[in-house]
Write a protein that holds these residues in place. Structure first.
Motif, PDB file in Angstrom:
ATOM      1  N   CYS A  45       0.824   0.306   9.979  1.00  0.00           N
ATOM      2  CA  CYS A  45      -0.086  -0.617   9.298  1.00  0.00           C
ATOM      3  C   CYS A  45       0.134  -2.061   9.731  1.00  0.00           C
ATOM      4  CB  CYS A  45       0.077  -0.498   7.787  1.00  0.00           C
ATOM      5  SG  CYS A  45      -1.081  -1.560   6.880  1.00  0.00           S
ATOM      6  N   ARG A  79       1.599  -5.077   7.282  1.00  0.00           N
ATOM      7  CA  ARG A  79       2.960  -5.067   6.733  1.00  0.00           C
ATOM      8  C   ARG A  79       3.574  -6.462   6.650  1.00  0.00           C
ATOM      9  NH1 ARG A  79       5.635  -0.534   5.839  1.00  0.00           N
ATOM     10  NH2 ARG A  79       4.580   1.434   6.333  1.00  0.00           N
ATOM     11  N   GLU A 127       1.162   9.038   8.176  1.00  0.00           N
ATOM     12  CA  GLU A 127       0.388   8.557   7.025  1.00  0.00           C
ATOM     13  C   GLU A 127       0.753   9.357   5.772  1.00  0.00           C
ATOM     14  OE1 GLU A 127      -3.655   7.541   9.641  1.00  0.00           O
ATOM     15  OE2 GLU A 127      -3.649   9.187   8.209  1.00  0.00           O
ATOM     16  N   CYS A 170       0.826  -1.207   0.000  1.00  0.00           N
ATOM     17  CA  CYS A 170       0.000   0.000   0.000  1.00  0.00           C
ATOM     18  C   CYS A 170       0.859   1.255   0.000  1.00  0.00           C
ATOM     19  CB  CYS A 170      -0.920   0.005   1.223  1.00  0.00           C
ATOM     20  SG  CYS A 170      -2.123   1.344   1.236  1.00  0.00           S
ATOM     21  N   SER A 171       0.567   2.134  -0.937  1.00  0.00           N
ATOM     22  CA  SER A 171       1.318   3.384  -1.048  1.00  0.00           C
ATOM     23  C   SER A 171       0.943   4.398   0.024  1.00  0.00           C
ATOM     24  CB  SER A 171       1.103   4.009  -2.432  1.00  0.00           C
ATOM     25  OG  SER A 171      -0.274   4.278  -2.651  1.00  0.00           O
ATOM     26  N   HIS A 172      -0.060   4.109   0.830  1.00  0.00           N
ATOM     27  CA  HIS A 172      -0.377   5.011   1.945  1.00  0.00           C
ATOM     28  C   HIS A 172       0.813   5.154   2.893  1.00  0.00           C
ATOM     29  CE1 HIS A 172      -4.350   5.539   0.626  1.00  0.00           C
ATOM     30  NE2 HIS A 172      -5.010   4.771   1.467  1.00  0.00           N
ATOM     31  N   ALA A 173       1.617   4.092   3.007  1.00  0.00           N
ATOM     32  CA  ALA A 173       2.851   4.121   3.803  1.00  0.00           C
ATOM     33  C   ALA A 173       2.615   4.461   5.272  1.00  0.00           C
ATOM     34  CB  ALA A 173       3.858   5.102   3.196  1.00  0.00           C
ATOM     35  N   CYS A 174       1.487   4.063   5.820  1.00  0.00           N
ATOM     36  CA  CYS A 174       1.208   4.306   7.240  1.00  0.00           C
ATOM     37  C   CYS A 174       2.215   3.531   8.093  1.00  0.00           C
ATOM     38  CB  CYS A 174      -0.214   3.875   7.581  1.00  0.00           C
ATOM     39  SG  CYS A 174      -1.492   4.714   6.603  1.00  0.00           S
ATOM     40  N   HIS A 209       9.954  -0.650   3.557  1.00  0.00           N
ATOM     41  CA  HIS A 209       9.893   0.121   2.316  1.00  0.00           C
ATOM     42  C   HIS A 209       9.241  -0.663   1.182  1.00  0.00           C
ATOM     43  CE1 HIS A 209      10.910   3.128  -0.629  1.00  0.00           C
ATOM     44  NE2 HIS A 209      11.532   2.222  -1.368  1.00  0.00           N
ATOM     45  N   ASP A 212       5.535  -0.369   1.210  1.00  0.00           N
ATOM     46  CA  ASP A 212       5.070   0.952   0.790  1.00  0.00           C
ATOM     47  C   ASP A 212       5.202   1.182  -0.709  1.00  0.00           C
ATOM     48  OD1 ASP A 212       4.727   1.432   3.510  1.00  0.00           O
ATOM     49  OD2 ASP A 212       6.617   2.525   3.712  1.00  0.00           O
ATOM     50  N   SER A 213       6.112   0.475  -1.362  1.00  0.00           N
ATOM     51  CA  SER A 213       6.467   0.841  -2.734  1.00  0.00           C
ATOM     52  C   SER A 213       6.321  -0.278  -3.760  1.00  0.00           C
ATOM     53  CB  SER A 213       7.914   1.348  -2.775  1.00  0.00           C
ATOM     54  OG  SER A 213       8.820   0.329  -2.370  1.00  0.00           O
ATOM     55  N   GLN A 221      -6.335   2.999  -2.558  1.00  0.00           N
ATOM     56  CA  GLN A 221      -5.011   3.613  -2.556  1.00  0.00           C
ATOM     57  C   GLN A 221      -4.712   4.149  -3.955  1.00  0.00           C
ATOM     58  OE1 GLN A 221      -1.543   0.795  -2.892  1.00  0.00           O
ATOM     59  NE2 GLN A 221      -3.026  -0.667  -2.027  1.00  0.00           N
TER      60      GLN A 221
END
Length: 330
Positions: free
Chosen positions: A79, A82, A200, A72-76, A94, A97-98, A134
């Motif tokens: 989360c 993960r 976030e 998820c690109s929200h990168a909380c 990372h 997130d990416s 997202q």
């Protein structure tokens, strides 16, 4: 941009690898080096299944889920999902997130699964693992196909999101709500702009999410808000809780459910890394509060729930915009 060898039969909400299998790691995956998706890698896959059964021990109020994306690109930083990236030989930080897995056949696969004689039309929850709205959804547009399939099958469903992109699908959601139960919830843990940017960074702002709540409410939906997560020592003071509940009430939410931060393995390590960097003075406090594991002490959780409950009553949550709602959006 297809990773043809990857097939997923997922159990994403279980906290276990389930049937995940990786093949063809040498197959092509392309990085989009564009202003909109700079630094992101999308892996297009054909999933083997799309409706996931949640194991009985899970502490969630639903049995079936759909998750069209992994990562998820929200990168909380907090989360809980993960760790599921580790089952794909990716890291929970990372990479989560990416590097986003995209189930490009989600809509057509869902239609087939809903048509099976064995499927009993039970409610399905979305946005329970990673956000189905997202940023990747802006490119892949998987949700209209999913919502259309659920509408045509008259299958009840719910969506939890931090994304403003849900408004793109407002007409479809209205159509679905005419024939089945449609639940919509937004996640807004705090209205502190500085804290939001820190924890976030890939999400729409709290003010943008409040506008989504207001728009959906005025369109006739009864929108609940998960006030989540409430971060100990960062968003849990009486003044902070008051400010957040007041803003949510003003946006027309019909309910507020406070959820205190929980730190599962994977999320715990990433959150602790962020905490050491941005709030090192709180590290001992968190070590004490979460000494027993994933969850904060029950007494702390009860206190937060009671405070939010009293504030919700004070600000009339669920009473401010009833004139805009109608019975067709159940």
């Amino acid at each position: 941009m297809r990773w043809d060898g990857l097939r997923l039969g997922d159990r994403e909400d279980s906290g276990a690898p389930g049937e995940l299998t990786l093949f063809g790691m040498e197959s092509c995956a392309r990085t989009f080096d564009t202003p909109e998706f700079r630094g992101m890698t999308f892996y297009e896959i054909h999933a083997r299944s799309i409706i996931n059964k949640v194991p009985a021990p899970a502490r969630v109020p639903f049995q079936w889920t759909i998750n069209p994306y992994r990562g998820c690109s929200h990168a909380c930083v907090y989360c809980f999902a993960r760790r599921t990236h580790e089952y794909l030989d990716l890291d929970a930080g990372h990479d989560f997130d990416s590097k986003v897995i995209v189930k490009v056949n989600a809509g057509e696969l869902l239609r087939r699964e809903l048509a099976r004689p064995s499927w009993r039309g039970e409610a399905i929850a979305m946005g329970t693992n990673v956000d189905c709205y997202q940023r990747a959804e802006g490119r892949y547009t998987l949700m209209p196909g999913i919502i259309s399939a659920l509408r045509d099958a008259r299958n009840p469903f719910s969506i939890l999101t931090k994304g403003t992109l849900i408004l793109r699908d407002l007409d479809l959601l209205r159509e679905a709500a005419q024939v089945t139960s449609v639940g919509i919830s937004l996640s807004i843990g705090s209205v502190d702009a500085a804290l939001w940017r820190s924890v976030e960074p890939g999400t729409p702002s709290p003010s943008a999410r409040l506008r989504v709540c207001r728009t959906l409410t005025e369109a006739g939906f009864r929108v609940g808000v998960l006030m989540a997560p409430i971060l100990p020592f960062l968003s849990d003071s009486p003044d902070q809780l008051d400010e957040t509940v007041s803003a949510i009430a003003d946006a027309g939410a019909t309910s507020i459910t406070p959820i205190v931060l929980h730190l599962r393995p994977g999320a715990r390590e990433w959150y602790q890394r962020w905490l050491r960097r941005d709030h090192p003075e709180l590290v001992p406090e968190y070590r004490r509060l979460y000494a027993s594991g994933t969850y904060a002490p029950s007494a702390y959780q009860r206190r937060i729930a009671e405070e939010v409950g009293k504030l919700s009553e004070r600000y009339g949550v669920g009473t401010r915009r009833d004139s805009h709602r109608n019975a067709t959006h159940r």
